[in-house]
Design a protein around this motif. Structure first.
Motif, PDB file in Angstrom:
ATOM      1  N   UNK A   1      -0.396  -8.723 -25.355  1.00 20.34           N
ATOM      2  CA  UNK A   1      -0.150  -9.813 -24.403  1.00 20.34           C
ATOM      3  C   UNK A   1       1.317 -10.206 -24.301  1.00 20.34           C
ATOM      4  N   UNK A   2       2.114  -9.856 -25.311  1.00 21.53           N
ATOM      5  CA  UNK A   2       3.562 -10.099 -25.246  1.00 21.53           C
ATOM      6  C   UNK A   2       4.256  -8.769 -25.559  1.00 21.53           C
ATOM      7  N   UNK A   3       4.334  -7.873 -24.582  1.00 25.58           N
ATOM      8  CA  UNK A   3       4.917  -6.547 -24.822  1.00 25.58           C
ATOM      9  C   UNK A   3       6.340  -6.661 -25.354  1.00 25.58           C
ATOM     10  N   UNK A   4       6.628  -5.835 -26.350  1.00 23.76           N
ATOM     11  CA  UNK A   4       7.971  -5.820 -26.923  1.00 23.76           C
ATOM     12  C   UNK A   4       8.224  -6.896 -27.960  1.00 23.76           C
ATOM     13  N   UNK A   5       7.198  -7.641 -28.340  1.00 21.97           N
ATOM     14  CA  UNK A   5       7.399  -8.737 -29.273  1.00 21.97           C
ATOM     15  C   UNK A   5       7.809  -8.222 -30.650  1.00 21.97           C
ATOM     16  N   UNK A   6       8.633  -9.010 -31.325  1.00 24.55           N
ATOM     17  CA  UNK A   6       9.019  -8.738 -32.709  1.00 24.55           C
ATOM     18  C   UNK A   6       8.164  -9.622 -33.608  1.00 24.55           C
ATOM     19  N   UNK A   7       7.358  -9.005 -34.446  1.00 20.70           N
ATOM     20  CA  UNK A   7       6.532  -9.761 -35.397  1.00 20.70           C
ATOM     21  C   UNK A   7       7.212  -9.743 -36.750  1.00 20.70           C
ATOM     22  N   UNK A   8       7.457 -10.928 -37.262  1.00 22.13           N
ATOM     23  CA  UNK A   8       7.979 -11.066 -38.626  1.00 22.13           C
ATOM     24  C   UNK A   8       6.855 -11.590 -39.511  1.00 22.13           C
ATOM     25  N   UNK A   9       6.694 -10.972 -40.686  1.00 25.70           N
ATOM     26  CA  UNK A   9       5.659 -11.452 -41.595  1.00 25.70           C
ATOM     27  C   UNK A   9       6.158 -11.420 -43.029  1.00 25.70           C
TER      28      UNK A   9
END
Length: 469
Positions: free
Chosen positions: A309-317
């Motif tokens: 749903x948010x193409x190109x998103x950077x996920x930090x975990x």
């Protein structure tokens, strides 16, 4: 009339920093000069804002108190004050063990600190009680003395947490989750913009729960309303404030995640394609022991949904290893999961056995420290390789970059995919440049080289105009 100089030393997270900034603003309104994190403190009063989250943080806080206590013993310091998470959690013990400290404050009685220094010290500066009170109340409660570069700031929207994960002491320190009213937050956003802030890093211990308590407190609210998430609405309204160029979201919780937020992120170009969401582990066995109230299947489905749903998103975990009960099989599955998920940004911590937590009361901390540390190091080595591969995608691309500082032979900036101080940076060589570029401005930068945790680029045009112009 200036009463004197106070040195503030802030330890721990950005949420602590916001607290310190508010206290400094109130004290300066009352006539003090406040200096933050000086390399060589010279103030007659020192305030240490402590962290009490895990063992290493507590040790750092104690060492800083002892260091400043020694300074007081040498007559280089007149008064030593301790505030924040450590003293909120261990005030009685600290008072008994460290009598060198003149005053202790917790995490929620900052006003008393301000009033104490305003009233007890005010007469020495020739101020009468009316003047002292007027000074202490001169600014709004959300106003702060910004210690970050003037173009970005942290925006704390709630305090506390209701999740009670097995390993976490945060609810023991900060109490139940309490959201700030939306209008108060928006007033703060407008004030921050008026101070020159362009980038807001929205922070909370649990972003996902923002607003649930505000709705629940309304007696007439329907059951449907009481379960409605307010975070999407809040971020949507912040994004529409003129002058807000970037909004970045920190510390979402995967269980009961407000999926409407994804539509807001996709809708507004000034909401960065960045989400900090602590996942901690992946096996059903460990997620259960950690009391995360989610399964691997549900967690994986959420990650896929966020990326779709948010193409190109950077996920930090962030991930946690060495928790009681973690087997070699759990750790092997975690390693394979990290390779499969390919997180853009990831941190890893070894379990710290914190008194009062569910894990401390119900589990045995029987994994040797060297095993914990080895697992954390092995996981980060895997992530380093993944990061190096993912960063290559930026080579040849042109990205919008904000310049944070000039350092040695480089301008140092960040893309929307990077949070200050913890993520990757973009280095732009100053050698041979005929143009002087401005810290705090946005530029289009062509990425010419990518490394594991840094990008190198060249500015290709003049500063982009802000949305408000």
């Amino acid at each position: 009339m200036v009463k004197g100089e106070i040195d503030f030393i802030t330890l721990g997270c950005s949420k602590n920093l916001v607290d310190a900034e508010r206290v400094m603003r109130q004290l300066e309104a009352a006539g003090w000069r406040c200096v933050h994190d000086a390399e060589d403190p010279q103030g007659e009063i020192c305030v240490i804002n402590t962290c009490g989250f895990i063992g290493d943080a507590k040790e750092e806080s104690i060492n800083m108190i002892l260091q400043m206590a020694e300074r007081k013993k040498e007559k280089k310091l007149r008064k030593l004050i301790v505030m924040g998470c450590l003293s909120e959690r261990y005030r009685a013990e600290l008072e008994a063990e460290l009598p060198e400290v003149d005053e202790y404050y917790g995490k929620f009685d900052f006003e008393n600190l301000t009033l104490s220094l305003s009233s007890r010290e005010g007469t020495k500066a020739g101020l009468n009680p009316a003047q002292q009170k007027k000074g202490a109340n001169r600014c709004a409660s959300f106003e702060r003395k910004l210690t970050t570069p003037k173009h970005y700031a942290y925006l704390k929207i709630s305090e506390g947490c209701n999740r009670f994960c097995s390993y976490c002491a945060i609810p023991l320190i900060t109490g139940r989750h309490t959201s700030r009213p939306k209008e108060e937050i928006l007033d703060e956003v407008r004030w921050l913009v008026s101070q020159g802030v362009k980038e807001l890093n929205v922070i909370a211990q649990d972003l996902s729960s923002y607003g649930l308590d505000l709705v629940e407190s309304t007696k007439t609210a329907s059951l449907k309303e009481k379960s409605r998430h307010l975070l999407p609405e809040l971020v949507d309204e912040i994004a529409q404030v003129p002058g807000v160029e970037w909004i970045r979201l920190h510390y979402a919780y995967p269980t009961d995640f407000p999926e409407g937020l994804l539509d807001v992120m996709a809708k507004h170009p000034n909401v960065c394609k960045y989400l900090d969401i602590a996942l901690q582990h992946c096996t059903d066995h460990m997620l259960g022991l950690m009391r995360r109230h989610i399964t691997r299947a549900e967690q994986d489905a959420l990650i896929r949904k966020i990326r779709e749903r948010v193409p190109g998103i950077c996920i930090r975990t962030t991930l946690l290893v060495g928790h009681p009960g973690e087997t070699e099989e759990d750790f092997e599955e975690l390693k394979e999961w990290v390779k499969e998920m390919r997180f853009e940004r990831m941190g890893c911590f070894a379990y710290s056995d914190e008194e009062g937590t569910y894990a401390h009361r119900h589990y045995k901390d029987d994994i040797p420290q060297e095993v914990k540390d080895a697992r954390a190091a092995e996981l980060m080595a895997i992530q380093q390789e993944i990061s190096g591969e993912l960063m290559q995608r930026f080579a040849g691309r042109t990205e919008r970059v904000i310049i944070d500082r000039e350092e040695d032979d480089y301008y140092v900036g960040r893309t929307q995919y990077d949070s200050p101080e913890v993520d990757c940076e973009v280095l732009i060589s100053t050698k041979g440049l005929s143009t002087k570029y401005q810290v705090g401005e946005f530029y289009d930068v062509e990425i010419i080289r990518a490394e594991e945790f840094d990008l190198y680029g060249e500015i290709v045009e003049r500063p982009r105009q802000s949305r408000s112009k």
